[in-house]
Scaffold this motif. Structure first.
Motif, PDB file in Angstrom:
ATOM      1  N   ILE A 221      84.515  52.646  69.383  1.00 53.09           N
ATOM      2  CA  ILE A 221      85.545  53.590  68.939  1.00 53.09           C
ATOM      3  C   ILE A 221      86.607  52.841  68.143  1.00 53.09           C
ATOM      4  CG2 ILE A 221      87.327  55.237  69.683  1.00 53.09           C
ATOM      5  CD1 ILE A 221      84.557  56.274  70.363  1.00 53.09           C
ATOM      6  N   ARG A 222      86.791  53.263  66.896  1.00 53.62           N
ATOM      7  CA  ARG A 222      87.842  52.637  66.083  1.00 53.62           C
ATOM      8  C   ARG A 222      89.219  53.030  66.612  1.00 53.62           C
ATOM      9  NH1 ARG A 222      92.497  54.803  63.068  1.00 53.62           N
ATOM     10  NH2 ARG A 222      93.252  52.984  61.918  1.00 53.62           N
ATOM     11  N   THR A 223      90.107  52.043  66.703  1.00 48.37           N
ATOM     12  CA  THR A 223      91.514  52.299  67.036  1.00 48.37           C
ATOM     13  C   THR A 223      92.369  51.700  65.914  1.00 48.37           C
ATOM     14  OG1 THR A 223      91.911  50.197  68.151  1.00 48.37           O
ATOM     15  CG2 THR A 223      91.007  51.996  69.513  1.00 48.37           C
TER      16      THR A 223
ATOM     17  N   TRP B 222      98.073  48.230  72.477  1.00 46.48           N
ATOM     18  CA  TRP B 222      98.111  49.244  73.534  1.00 46.48           C
ATOM     19  C   TRP B 222      96.929  50.198  73.430  1.00 46.48           C
ATOM     20  CZ3 TRP B 222     101.238  49.325  77.735  1.00 46.48           C
ATOM     21  CH2 TRP B 222     102.297  48.389  77.740  1.00 46.48           C
ATOM     22  N   ARG B 223      96.560  50.584  72.204  1.00 42.06           N
ATOM     23  CA  ARG B 223      95.436  51.507  72.031  1.00 42.06           C
ATOM     24  C   ARG B 223      94.121  50.824  72.386  1.00 42.06           C
ATOM     25  NH1 ARG B 223      96.572  55.313  68.543  1.00 42.06           N
ATOM     26  NH2 ARG B 223      98.639  54.934  69.358  1.00 42.06           N
ATOM     27  N   VAL B 224      94.006  49.532  72.060  1.00 42.88           N
ATOM     28  CA  VAL B 224      92.807  48.763  72.430  1.00 42.88           C
ATOM     29  C   VAL B 224      92.687  48.700  73.953  1.00 42.88           C
ATOM     30  CG1 VAL B 224      91.788  46.443  72.413  1.00 42.88           C
ATOM     31  CG2 VAL B 224      92.668  47.431  70.280  1.00 42.88           C
ATOM     32  N   ALA B 225      93.816  48.426  74.628  1.00 41.49           N
ATOM     33  CA  ALA B 225      93.813  48.353  76.099  1.00 41.49           C
ATOM     34  C   ALA B 225      93.371  49.691  76.704  1.00 41.49           C
ATOM     35  CB  ALA B 225      95.197  47.968  76.608  1.00 41.49           C
ATOM     36  N   MET B 226      93.855  50.781  76.114  1.00 39.39           N
ATOM     37  CA  MET B 226      93.530  52.117  76.616  1.00 39.39           C
ATOM     38  C   MET B 226      92.029  52.385  76.548  1.00 39.39           C
ATOM     39  SD  MET B 226      94.797  55.769  74.993  1.00 39.39           S
ATOM     40  CE  MET B 226      96.475  55.176  74.856  1.00 39.39           C
ATOM     41  N   PHE B 227      91.419  52.150  75.376  1.00 34.64           N
ATOM     42  CA  PHE B 227      89.997  52.472  75.240  1.00 34.64           C
ATOM     43  C   PHE B 227      89.104  51.480  75.980  1.00 34.64           C
ATOM     44  CE2 PHE B 227      91.583  55.711  72.587  1.00 34.64           C
ATOM     45  CZ  PHE B 227      90.629  56.713  72.671  1.00 34.64           C
ATOM     46  N   SER B 228      89.613  50.269  76.242  1.00 35.21           N
ATOM     47  CA  SER B 228      88.886  49.336  77.124  1.00 35.21           C
ATOM     48  C   SER B 228      88.859  49.875  78.545  1.00 35.21           C
ATOM     49  CB  SER B 228      89.554  47.958  77.114  1.00 35.21           C
ATOM     50  OG  SER B 228      89.502  47.402  75.829  1.00 35.21           O
ATOM     51  N   GLU B 229      90.010  50.392  78.998  1.00 33.70           N
ATOM     52  CA  GLU B 229      90.085  50.990  80.343  1.00 33.70           C
ATOM     53  C   GLU B 229      89.101  52.145  80.478  1.00 33.70           C
ATOM     54  OE1 GLU B 229      91.459  50.161  83.100  1.00 33.70           O
ATOM     55  OE2 GLU B 229      92.796  48.571  82.383  1.00 33.70           O
ATOM     56  N   TYR B 230      88.933  52.901  79.404  1.00 32.49           N
ATOM     57  CA  TYR B 230      88.043  54.065  79.436  1.00 32.49           C
ATOM     58  C   TYR B 230      86.564  53.675  79.332  1.00 32.49           C
ATOM     59  CZ  TYR B 230      92.275  56.888  78.485  1.00 32.49           C
ATOM     60  OH  TYR B 230      93.513  57.483  78.537  1.00 32.49           O
TER      61      TYR B 230
ATOM     62  N   ALA C 237      85.096  52.205  76.697  1.00 35.86           N
ATOM     63  CA  ALA C 237      84.591  52.139  75.323  1.00 35.86           C
ATOM     64  C   ALA C 237      84.648  50.700  74.824  1.00 35.86           C
ATOM     65  CB  ALA C 237      85.425  53.036  74.422  1.00 35.86           C
ATOM     66  N   ASN C 238      84.115  50.497  73.626  1.00 39.11           N
ATOM     67  CA  ASN C 238      84.206  49.205  72.959  1.00 39.11           C
ATOM     68  C   ASN C 238      85.169  49.408  71.788  1.00 39.11           C
ATOM     69  OD1 ASN C 238      83.833  46.862  71.563  1.00 39.11           O
ATOM     70  ND2 ASN C 238      81.621  47.081  71.306  1.00 39.11           N
ATOM     71  N   PRO C 239      86.503  49.241  72.005  1.00 41.54           N
ATOM     72  CA  PRO C 239      87.466  49.538  70.945  1.00 41.54           C
ATOM     73  C   PRO C 239      87.341  48.569  69.772  1.00 41.54           C
ATOM     74  CG  PRO C 239      88.591  48.627  72.856  1.00 41.54           C
ATOM     75  CD  PRO C 239      87.152  48.759  73.228  1.00 41.54           C
ATOM     76  N   THR C 240      87.388  49.119  68.570  1.00 35.84           N
ATOM     77  CA  THR C 240      87.200  48.336  67.349  1.00 35.84           C
ATOM     78  C   THR C 240      88.356  48.620  66.398  1.00 35.84           C
ATOM     79  OG1 THR C 240      84.826  48.686  67.691  1.00 35.84           O
ATOM     80  CG2 THR C 240      85.493  47.841  65.537  1.00 35.84           C
ATOM     81  N   PRO C 241      89.391  47.761  66.392  1.00 37.85           N
ATOM     82  CA  PRO C 241      90.539  48.020  65.513  1.00 37.85           C
ATOM     83  C   PRO C 241      90.157  47.823  64.039  1.00 37.85           C
ATOM     84  CG  PRO C 241      91.059  46.348  67.180  1.00 37.85           C
ATOM     85  CD  PRO C 241      89.583  46.549  67.189  1.00 37.85           C
ATOM     86  N   MET C 242      90.575  48.747  63.188  1.00 36.11           N
ATOM     87  CA  MET C 242      90.421  48.575  61.736  1.00 36.11           C
ATOM     88  C   MET C 242      91.392  49.520  61.041  1.00 36.11           C
ATOM     89  SD  MET C 242      86.837  50.538  60.685  1.00 36.11           S
ATOM     90  CE  MET C 242      85.758  49.601  61.758  1.00 36.11           C
TER      91      MET C 242
ATOM     92  N   ILE D  67      80.622  51.895  63.507  1.00 37.82           N
ATOM     93  CA  ILE D  67      81.316  52.410  64.688  1.00 37.82           C
ATOM     94  C   ILE D  67      80.730  53.791  65.009  1.00 37.82           C
ATOM     95  CG2 ILE D  67      83.516  51.165  64.510  1.00 37.82           C
ATOM     96  CD1 ILE D  67      84.646  53.515  62.911  1.00 37.82           C
ATOM     97  N   ASP D  68      80.886  54.211  66.267  1.00 37.49           N
ATOM     98  CA  ASP D  68      80.362  55.516  66.696  1.00 37.49           C
ATOM     99  C   ASP D  68      81.399  56.628  66.562  1.00 37.49           C
ATOM    100  OD1 ASP D  68      77.822  54.477  67.767  1.00 37.49           O
ATOM    101  OD2 ASP D  68      79.119  53.486  69.235  1.00 37.49           O
TER     102      ASP D  68
END
Length: 314
Positions: free
Chosen positions: A153-155, A160-168, A170-175, A189-190
């Motif tokens: 999931i792109r963040t 903070w957004r990366v931490a959130m989607f890690s908790e959920y 997902a594999n957060p992918t900042p771009m 990315i999915d």
């Protein structure tokens, strides 16, 4: 030189730089602000808006309002880098609805967030809207955090957004947002998460099948000045800008609410499958983020308690 020639002097230009693109709610709000302010300013000064990062990225523009080469800018998720207290808005499900946000604006924003930015030389004049964020992806409808397991999931570039989607799970992918369409199209990315105004603006329905209405974060945007530069302006001009920013905050929330329904219909018509999420399951999975904020940010727990106590108008 005769007394009358003063009228020939050029009006003072108030330069307002934003990173948002034309048509987005942030750009619409900045334009409405300029229209109203210019009506009140008469021949005292004129506000000019430069959108789409013409004057630099958010970080550059924050520097420029401090240095005095421009007057106003509109940061959103970059504010926690100025003052960590602003990460309160990165806590999932903190803001229940726009009425709740209005109460946070009148209390926590004015009492805690404004002084925190002022200590760094900045003054946000109001809270405007970016919007409630929703999740899109190509694998399946997301109902609980477990459905995100392993999905890329792109963040935004936000810790903070990366931490959130890690908790959920997902594999957060900042771009950066400009890369998202092609990354979705090619399967790098999915999915991604954004307010509906940005999903429509980015035509993401063309490369995403599922829209899950999670509303996990409400992203504000803050019309912000550099204090030293701002205070050099004519006091009457300062007053008009501050008062108009507050007026337009209400306009922005009304616009945001009115557009949500229309945008959702547009995305459905564009072929997206829409579902509701299990809010309780997401709230439960979000607890560690509240603990992180409470332990890392000064008076963090008190800020959380105050924000949550305002949810029902108490």
């Amino acid at each position: 030189m005769s007394m009358g020639s003063g009228a020939a002097l050029a009006q003072e230009e108030i330069i307002f730089g934003i990173s948002a693109s034309p048509g987005s709610l942030q750009e619409q709000t900045a334009s409405e602000f300029a229209r109203r302010a210019n009506e009140k300013l008469g021949d005292k000064a004129v506000v000019k808006v430069f959108d789409s990062s013409q004057l630099g990225k958010d970080k550059d523009m924050l520097q420029k309002v401090k240095l005095g080469t421009m007057h106003l800018t509109l940061p959103s998720s970059t504010m926690p880098e100025i003052a960590p207290e602003y990460a309160i808005f990165d806590l999932p499900f903190l803001v229940k609805d726009r009425d709740h946000l209005a109460r946070i604006d009148e209390t926590l924003f004015k009492e805690v967030l404004v002084p925190a930015a002022e200590a760094q030389g900045y003054r946000p004049l109001a809270i405007w809207e970016n919007g409630f964020r929703q999740i899109t992806n190509n694998a399946k409808p997301i109902t609980t955090p477990a459905d995100l397991d392993g999905l890329k999931i792109r963040t935004p570039n936000s810790s903070w957004r990366v931490a959130m989607f890690s908790e959920y799970g997902a594999n957060p992918t900042p771009m950066s947002f400009s890369e998202v369409f092609v990354a979705l199209q090619t399967g790098v990315i999915d999915g991604q998460e954004n307010p509906l105004t940005n999903i429509v603006g980015g035509k993401l329905n063309e490369v995403q099948k599922y829209l899950s209405m999670s509303g996990h974060v409400y992203s504000p945007a803050y019309p912000t000045v550099g204090i030293a530069t701002f205070e050099k302006l004519d006091p009457e001009v300062q007053a008009v800008l501050a008062e108009t920013a507050q007026e337009v905050a209400i306009w922005a929330r009304e616009q945001g609410a009115a557009q949500d329904g229309t945008l959702l219909e547009e995305l459905k018509a564009g072929g997206m499958e829409v579902n509701d999420t299990d809010r309780a399951a997401f709230v439960a999975a979000s607890a560690p983020l509240y603990e992180k904020f409470a332990s890392e940010v000064e008076n963090g727990q008190a800020m959380i308690d105050q924000a949550l106590s305002l949810a029902d108008g108490s």
